[in-house]
Write a protein that holds these residues in place. Structure first.
Motif, short mmCIF file in Angstrom:
data_model
loop_
_atom_site.label_atom_id
_atom_site.label_comp_id
_atom_site.label_asym_id
_atom_site.label_seq_id
_atom_site.Cartn_x
_atom_site.Cartn_y
_atom_site.Cartn_z
N VAL A 9 -40.02 -27.30 -2.24
CA VAL A 9 -40.17 -28.25 -1.15
C VAL A 9 -39.39 -27.70 0.03
O VAL A 9 -38.20 -27.40 -0.08
CB VAL A 9 -39.68 -29.66 -1.52
CG1 VAL A 9 -39.86 -30.61 -0.32
CG2 VAL A 9 -40.46 -30.20 -2.72
N LEU A 10 -40.09 -27.57 1.15
CA LEU A 10 -39.54 -26.96 2.36
C LEU A 10 -39.38 -28.05 3.42
O LEU A 10 -40.36 -28.65 3.85
CB LEU A 10 -40.46 -25.85 2.85
CG LEU A 10 -40.92 -24.86 1.77
CD1 LEU A 10 -41.94 -23.87 2.34
CD2 LEU A 10 -39.74 -24.11 1.16
N PHE A 11 -38.15 -28.31 3.82
CA PHE A 11 -37.85 -29.43 4.70
C PHE A 11 -37.56 -28.98 6.13
O PHE A 11 -36.75 -28.07 6.34
CB PHE A 11 -36.60 -30.18 4.20
CG PHE A 11 -36.76 -30.89 2.89
CD1 PHE A 11 -37.25 -32.19 2.84
CD2 PHE A 11 -36.38 -30.28 1.70
CE1 PHE A 11 -37.36 -32.87 1.64
CE2 PHE A 11 -36.49 -30.94 0.49
CZ PHE A 11 -36.99 -32.25 0.46
N ASP A 12 -38.17 -29.64 7.09
CA ASP A 12 -37.72 -29.55 8.47
C ASP A 12 -36.38 -30.28 8.57
O ASP A 12 -36.03 -31.08 7.69
CB ASP A 12 -38.76 -30.18 9.39
CG ASP A 12 -38.31 -30.24 10.83
OD1 ASP A 12 -37.90 -29.20 11.37
OD2 ASP A 12 -38.35 -31.34 11.41
N MET A 13 -35.64 -30.05 9.67
CA MET A 13 -34.33 -30.67 9.81
C MET A 13 -34.34 -31.82 10.82
O MET A 13 -34.28 -32.98 10.46
CB MET A 13 -33.29 -29.61 10.23
CG MET A 13 -31.86 -30.15 10.26
SD MET A 13 -30.61 -28.88 10.62
CE MET A 13 -30.68 -28.84 12.41
N LEU A 76 -27.26 -25.79 26.79
CA LEU A 76 -27.81 -26.85 25.95
C LEU A 76 -27.38 -26.67 24.50
O LEU A 76 -27.03 -27.65 23.82
CB LEU A 76 -29.34 -26.86 26.07
CG LEU A 76 -30.07 -27.95 25.29
CD1 LEU A 76 -29.65 -29.34 25.74
CD2 LEU A 76 -31.59 -27.78 25.44
N LEU A 77 -27.39 -25.44 24.02
CA LEU A 77 -26.97 -25.18 22.64
C LEU A 77 -25.51 -25.54 22.44
O LEU A 77 -25.15 -26.22 21.46
CB LEU A 77 -27.21 -23.71 22.29
CG LEU A 77 -26.80 -23.27 20.88
CD1 LEU A 77 -27.58 -24.04 19.82
CD2 LEU A 77 -27.01 -21.77 20.72
N ASP A 78 -24.66 -25.11 23.34
CA ASP A 78 -23.23 -25.40 23.21
C ASP A 78 -22.96 -26.90 23.25
O ASP A 78 -22.16 -27.42 22.45
CB ASP A 78 -22.45 -24.71 24.33
CG ASP A 78 -22.39 -23.20 24.18
OD1 ASP A 78 -22.72 -22.71 23.08
OD2 ASP A 78 -22.03 -22.51 25.15
N ARG A 79 -23.62 -27.60 24.15
CA ARG A 79 -23.39 -29.05 24.27
C ARG A 79 -23.91 -29.78 23.04
O ARG A 79 -23.25 -30.69 22.52
CB ARG A 79 -24.08 -29.58 25.53
CG ARG A 79 -23.94 -31.08 25.73
CD ARG A 79 -22.48 -31.48 25.84
NE ARG A 79 -22.33 -32.92 26.02
CZ ARG A 79 -21.41 -33.65 25.42
NH1 ARG A 79 -20.55 -33.08 24.58
NH2 ARG A 79 -21.32 -34.95 25.64
N THR A 80 -25.07 -29.37 22.56
CA THR A 80 -25.64 -30.05 21.38
C THR A 80 -24.81 -29.75 20.14
O THR A 80 -24.62 -30.63 19.29
CB THR A 80 -27.10 -29.63 21.18
OG1 THR A 80 -27.84 -29.78 22.40
CG2 THR A 80 -27.78 -30.50 20.11
N CYS A 81 -24.29 -28.54 20.01
CA CYS A 81 -23.40 -28.22 18.88
C CYS A 81 -22.18 -29.13 18.89
O CYS A 81 -21.75 -29.62 17.83
CB CYS A 81 -22.95 -26.76 18.96
SG CYS A 81 -24.12 -25.58 18.28
N ALA A 82 -21.61 -29.36 20.06
CA ALA A 82 -20.44 -30.24 20.16
C ALA A 82 -20.79 -31.66 19.74
O ALA A 82 -20.01 -32.33 19.04
CB ALA A 82 -19.90 -30.22 21.59
N VAL A 119 -27.54 -25.43 12.81
CA VAL A 119 -27.79 -25.63 11.38
C VAL A 119 -26.47 -25.54 10.60
O VAL A 119 -26.21 -26.36 9.71
CB VAL A 119 -28.81 -24.59 10.86
CG1 VAL A 119 -28.94 -24.68 9.34
CG2 VAL A 119 -30.16 -24.81 11.52
N ASP A 120 -25.63 -24.58 10.94
CA ASP A 120 -24.36 -24.44 10.23
C ASP A 120 -23.47 -25.67 10.44
O ASP A 120 -22.77 -26.10 9.52
CB ASP A 120 -23.64 -23.18 10.69
CG ASP A 120 -24.26 -21.92 10.10
OD1 ASP A 120 -25.07 -22.03 9.15
OD2 ASP A 120 -23.93 -20.81 10.57
#
Length: 230
Positions: A9-13, A76-82, A119-120
């Protein structure tokens, strides 16, 4: 081996297992504000399941700006990670579904357009070993809707994509999984957000059980689907 007939089973996140679209709402609104505007509801809907660079291009097209895409993607990546680091909640029923899949001995993978950094951060908040493999948007040459992410996950688990099931919530994800050959189950957060099935079985997440998934896969093999295909 397991007794279900399901090889994986392969799940989207985002939006499938985790209620993270609400978090993306915040970071995307902040990005739009940085660019001097407000994201339209139509553009926001287009961003569900989109990769990062395409996301910033859609935002810019919506606002009529032309800044450097890579710089905005990094912001955007940095802000969303936070924001993710503060806690990413499961969707109702999602954790119990993953746990029930694992309890039946079925291999699992996470197949997402999100970058490894996000993801991490998410995986650090859940028990280790819930997913045997993960494929991220910055680890494939062609992200969703291309089939490469699902084909990569299936190959990593050593299974035929046609003997696996993908759980998705967005058109881009559904298209990717269907093209890869997976039996695809769509679990949109809100009924009616998908116009048509696009080759997927559409269910509420709370309706998805291992036995129901097994029945759907068996039905497809016999060309007599169990349940309603819509």
């Amino acid at each position: 081996m397991n007794d279900t007939g399901i090889d994986a089973v392969l799940f989207d996140m985002d939006g499938t297992l985790f209620d993270s679209e609400r978090i993306w709402d915040v970071s995307l609104a902040e990005l739009a504000h940085e660019l001097g505007g407000e994201l339209s509801p139509t553009a926001r809907q287009l961003l569900v399941g989109s990769n990062l660079l395409r996301t910033v291009r859609i935002v810019q097209d919506d606002l009529g700006t032309d800044e450097d895409d890579q710089r905005l993607a990094t912001w955007l990546l940095d802000r969303t990670c936070a924001l993710f680091a503060a806690g990413v909640p499961w969707r109702p029923g999602a954790r119990s579904l993953v746990e029930s899949v694992r309890a039946r001995g079925i291999p699992t993978a996470l197949v997402t357009t999100s970058y490894r950094a996000l993801v991490d951060v998410t995986l650090a908040q859940i028990p280790a070993g819930m997913f045997e493999f993960s494929v991220c948007g910055d680890e494939v040459e062609h992200p969703k809707p291309h089939p490469e992410p699902y084909l990569t996950a299936a190959a990593a688990l050593g299974v035929d994509p046609g003997h696996g099931i993908a759980i998705e919530d967005s058109l881009n994800g559904i298209t990717s999984a269907v093209r890869a050959g997976c039996l695809t189950v769509a679990v949109p957060e809100e009924p009616g957000t998908l116009s048509g099935s696009h080759g997927a079985v559409v269910l509420a997440l709370e309706e998805v059980t291992v036995d129901r998934l097994a029945g759907l896969l068996t039905g497809r093999r016999h060309d007599e689907p169990e349940g309603v295909w819509r």
